[in-house]
Design a protein around this motif. Structure first.
Motif: not given
Length: 400
Positions: A173-197
């Motif tokens: 279940d990768p993190a899909r919210r950015g740090d420091r108030g960046r809100g939701r992340i929509f690019d799967p490769e920007a997940y933490s860890p990335p979707l490809s991993w």
């Protein structure tokens, strides 16, 4: 952590004094927090009071996801409440893994342990991994509080360093919210860890489930994965990529009833005139691109090639769509709508929209409904033209 910012403060909450404070705050009113804090600080350290109040707020928010019985025994972080899986969804997913014969799962990016709890309650042993020490401590505390410590091992580590080979399945279940108030992340490769991993980790296990945002483009779904969109009481909660099940399958599952619709690669339905009934497919059906399968079940067609509303002349019970009986089809015109609603003495007005730029609140404000009757207005397009469809919910079509 809503008042808990380090392990020392969290550990203090687990001690008898902290536990007693939490017990007194179960039903406190957040609007009275200043007065409550002032009173409690007379007898307790200020940091402990702040941590307890923060945790009490988070528990109240978590009731919607976990239910009161669990939420008031569990421990949360602000991100944990926002990102954790709703208990009904977690239980469903754990049930699917159990049916696949899975008996052990490496839960990578476990958060506060919502999924680990669901897996353990399904009789599956879990390794819960999170790199944040405070979050890992919360998972341990939750396992203890719910009597699941024998089934949940917690490890504070980087998930990319975990050997998953001893486990029957991997859950990520990768993190899909950015740090420091960046809100939701929509690019799967920007997940933490990335979707490809996560996909590579899934490919190394006999079975795997990757929790992702429901808005993932279909072209981003790996060919060997089954993609399932899940809604709970009509709200789309997540998508899951399954490995080791049905490669290429597309599925929509509706909770709490558990109805599941699987795609068959049907072409888009034909556009036809509005019939007596209009069907609004569940959001999971729409996200899974299975409107054609619903239209076939209903013997219906689309009202517009770009709008996910299905129309038909017959009322057919289905769990996959909500039906409305249509009484009027009018070109979009607020004056005509206001006059018609006044004539019919409509005071309770439900406004829905799909393919319209007009906001429902604006409609309600301008038409000023008044009277003993009710109606539903659907703002949409019919064969490309802005249209108002007026009707009411048709009985016997709900199956969620």
């Amino acid at each position: 952590m809503g008042g808990v910012t380090d392990l020392a403060a969290f550990t203090a909450l687990l001690a008898p004094e902290g536990q007693a404070l939490l017990a007194t705050l179960r039903d406190y009113a957040p609007a009275r927090e200043l007065a409550v804090a002032s009173r409690l600080r007379r007898d307790h350290p200020a940091e402990l009071v702040s941590a307890a109040l923060g945790q009490a707020r988070l528990r109240q928010r978590a009731v919607a996801k976990f239910g009161a019985e669990d939420a008031y025994r569990m421990y949360f972080t602000p991100n944990g409440v926002e990102q954790s899986t709703r208990a009904t969804v977690g239980a469903y997913r754990a049930g699917r893994l159990r049916e696949l014969g899975v008996r052990s799962v490496a839960d990578l990016c476990s958060g506060i342990g919502g999924d680990a709890i669901a897996l353990a309650r399904a009789g599956i042993s879990v390794l819960a991994v999170d790199r944040d020490p405070l979050t890992a401590a919360a998972v341990r505390a939750n396992a203890e509080a719910l009597g699941l410590a024998d089934l949940i091992e917690v490890r504070c580590a980087d998930v990319t360093e975990i050997d998953t080979s001893p486990y029957d399945a991997v859950f990520v279940d990768p993190a899909r919210r950015g740090d420091r108030g960046r809100g939701r992340i929509f690019d799967p490769e920007a997940y933490s860890p990335p979707l490809s991993w996560a996909v590579e980790a899934a490919r190394k296990a006999p079975h795997a489930a990757l929790k992702i945002a429901p808005g993932i483009p279909h072209e981003a779904v790996p060919g060997e994965a089954e993609a399932e969109w899940i809604s709970d009481r009509g709200d789309v909660k997540e998508a899951v990529l399954w490995f080791g099940t049905e490669p290429g399958a597309r599925r929509a599952t509706l909770l709490p009833g558990g109805a599941t619709l699987t795609g068959r690669g049907l072409p888009d339905p034909a556009v036809r005139p509005v019939g007596r009934y209009l069907y609004e497919p569940d959001g999971a059906v729409i996200r899974a691109h299975l409107v054609a399968e619903v239209a076939e079940q209903l013997g219906g067609g689309l009202i517009d090639e770009t709008i996910a509303y299905v129309t038909a002349d017959a009322l057919t019970p289905t769990p996959y769509a909500t039906a409305y009986e249509i009484t009027d089809e009018l070109p979009f015109n607020l004056k005509k709508l206001k006059a018609l609603l006044r004539e019919r003495e409509v005071g309770t007005l439900t406004v829905k929209k799909r393919g319209s730029a007009v906001e429902p609140e604006e409609i309600r404000r301008k038409v000023k409904p008044k009277g003993p009757h009710s109606a539903t207005v659907l703002l949409t397009r019919v064969a490309g033209a802005p249209t108002m469809l007026i009707g009411a919910p048709a009985g016997g079509t709900q199956g969620r």
